[in-house]
Design a protein around this motif. Structure first.
Motif, mmCIF file in Angstrom:
data_model
loop_
_atom_site.group_PDB
_atom_site.id
_atom_site.type_symbol
_atom_site.label_atom_id
_atom_site.label_comp_id
_atom_site.label_asym_id
_atom_site.label_seq_id
_atom_site.Cartn_x
_atom_site.Cartn_y
_atom_site.Cartn_z
ATOM 1 N N GLU A 14 22.139 -48.570 -12.129
ATOM 2 C CA GLU A 14 22.362 -48.752 -10.678
ATOM 3 C C GLU A 14 22.273 -50.229 -10.321
ATOM 4 O OE1 GLU A 14 20.717 -44.405 -9.136
ATOM 5 O OE2 GLU A 14 19.500 -46.188 -8.773
ATOM 6 N N GLN A 15 21.329 -50.919 -10.956
ATOM 7 C CA GLN A 15 21.168 -52.354 -10.705
ATOM 8 C C GLN A 15 22.408 -53.121 -11.179
ATOM 9 O OE1 GLN A 15 17.723 -53.949 -12.724
ATOM 10 N NE2 GLN A 15 18.499 -56.028 -12.439
ATOM 11 N N THR A 45 31.275 -52.986 -10.709
ATOM 12 C CA THR A 45 30.272 -52.601 -9.709
ATOM 13 C C THR A 45 30.888 -51.661 -8.663
ATOM 14 O OG1 THR A 45 30.713 -54.312 -8.084
ATOM 15 C CG2 THR A 45 29.285 -54.930 -9.936
ATOM 16 N N PHE A 46 29.999 -51.126 -7.811
ATOM 17 C CA PHE A 46 30.470 -50.266 -6.724
ATOM 18 C C PHE A 46 31.383 -51.021 -5.757
ATOM 19 C CE2 PHE A 46 26.975 -47.472 -8.051
ATOM 20 C CZ PHE A 46 27.596 -46.232 -7.927
ATOM 21 N N HIS A 47 31.436 -52.342 -5.879
ATOM 22 C CA HIS A 47 32.240 -53.147 -4.944
ATOM 23 C C HIS A 47 33.583 -53.554 -5.524
ATOM 24 C CE1 HIS A 47 28.575 -53.313 -2.633
ATOM 25 N NE2 HIS A 47 27.953 -53.663 -3.744
ATOM 26 N N TRP A 48 33.983 -52.971 -6.669
ATOM 27 C CA TRP A 48 35.175 -53.472 -7.361
ATOM 28 C C TRP A 48 36.440 -53.406 -6.488
ATOM 29 C CZ3 TRP A 48 39.627 -50.746 -8.537
ATOM 30 C CH2 TRP A 48 39.582 -49.366 -8.373
ATOM 31 N N ARG A 92 28.382 -41.768 -12.511
ATOM 32 C CA ARG A 92 27.686 -41.066 -13.601
ATOM 33 C C ARG A 92 26.463 -41.882 -14.007
ATOM 34 N NH1 ARG A 92 30.717 -38.803 -18.926
ATOM 35 N NH2 ARG A 92 28.883 -39.422 -20.108
ATOM 36 N N ASP A 93 25.303 -41.212 -14.056
ATOM 37 C CA ASP A 93 24.032 -41.906 -14.303
ATOM 38 C C ASP A 93 23.999 -42.588 -15.662
ATOM 39 O OD1 ASP A 93 23.158 -40.979 -11.897
ATOM 40 O OD2 ASP A 93 21.920 -39.367 -12.729
ATOM 41 N N ASP A 94 24.712 -42.009 -16.654
ATOM 42 C CA ASP A 94 24.570 -42.527 -18.019
ATOM 43 C C ASP A 94 25.864 -43.187 -18.502
ATOM 44 O OD1 ASP A 94 26.161 -40.301 -18.440
ATOM 45 O OD2 ASP A 94 25.189 -39.772 -20.332
ATOM 46 N N ARG A 95 26.579 -43.826 -17.574
ATOM 47 C CA ARG A 95 27.810 -44.484 -18.008
ATOM 48 C C ARG A 95 27.949 -45.831 -17.293
ATOM 49 N NH1 ARG A 95 33.660 -41.446 -18.303
ATOM 50 N NH2 ARG A 95 34.336 -42.489 -20.198
#
Ligand SMILES: CC(C)(COP(=O)(O)OP(=O)(O)OC[C@H]1O[C@@H](n2cnc3c(N)ncnc32)[C@H](O)[C@@H]1OP(=O)(O)O)[C@@H](O)C(=O)NCCC(=O)NCCS
Length: 233
Positions: A14-15, A45-48, A92-95
């Protein structure tokens, strides 16, 4: 229930994906054999969509040009790539997926980690693609080593593995050069639907014919130690 290690991976990713406003952009350096910095692994990142909207077109083109690297073939569109990045990578938490950027900021390829086995502390190297073929020979090897060293040290993994299609000779040779050894094979069989061709695990379908294999490979961490004495892996 989420284990402490699974939580550690989720919060670290997440970081790196900059989920929260306090998350700073973190990149992993890529060094060559002489310890010269040659590139950065920059997380998607989530901002891509604001910072790098070109990824949708670029990753679509790279995937279209490299079908040998994938166990499913379908019509690739920027919309589908956007869906994949948003829902099947970022959420996805693990990707995690990193873009390999040279020192001028040019995107050369990408690679990532996925499919964590939290109990065994193993993850798979995922989505390794060189988009720009002729720039910086050897970069993909050094990028794979940097990601692996980061995963062992920063994520505290014990082992790193991958799956590669058995007819992908170039990639198998590449991974052997990176220090991965074959540990097994997973039989696959071909499924054809209206708009997709895919190779899936043969085990639940014992009567179907085997068309291909996944070659499973595991990293010998000694290779990293030999090449990177500045990483205490
Ligand atoms: C697999 C893949 C990422 C490997 O990338 P690559 O470009 O071969 O890897 P490198 O950058 O490490 O090496 C490039 C070449 O430079 C050479 N090289 C390495 N170090 C060098 C150096 N210091 N000086 C000159 N050449 C060097 C390598 O031997 C390699 O030569 P080759 O193409 O004759 O084998 C790439 O082939 C690819 O994108 N394939 C399609 C997607 C795919 O199959 N992915 C794997 C899915 S599991």
């Amino acid at each position: 229930m989420e284990t402490a290690f699974a939580e550690q991976i989720r919060t670290t990713f997440e970081q790196y994906k900059c989920l929260k406003s306090q998350h700073e952009l973190c990149c992993v350096p890529v060094y060559d054999a002489k310890s010269h910095l040659i590139a950065w692994l920059k997380p998607v990142t989530f901002h891509w969509q604001e910072t790098n909207p070109e990824f949708a077109q670029l990753f679509s083109r790279w995937r279209e040009e490299n079908p040998i690297g994938f166990a499913n073939i379908f019509k690739i569109t920027p919309e589908r790539t956007t869906y994949w990045l948003e829902n099947l990578v970022l959420r996805r938490d693990d990707r995690i997926l990193f873009v390999i950027e040279d020192l001028k900021g040019q995107a050369i390829g990408h690679l990532g980690l996925s499919s964590f086995d939290y109990e065994q502390r193993n993850a798979e190297i995922d989505n390794v693609v060189r988009g720009r073929k002729s720039l910086i020979p050897g970069l993909m090897q050094f990028a794979t080593w940097s990601l692996s060293a980061w995963a062992l040290k920063r994520l505290e993994l014990d082992t790193i593995s991958l799956r590669v299609l058995s007819d992908n000779d170039h990639a198998i040779r590449f991974y052997e050069r990176c220090g991965f050894d074959e540990t097994g094979r997973i039989p696959l069989y071909k499924v054809e639907t209206k708009d997709e061709l895919k190779w899936i695990d043969h085990e639940p379908f014992p009567d179907a014919s085997i068309d291909r294999y996944y070659v499973v490979m595991k990293l010998n961490p000694q290779v990293l130690q030999d090449h990177y004495n500045h990483w205490s892996v």
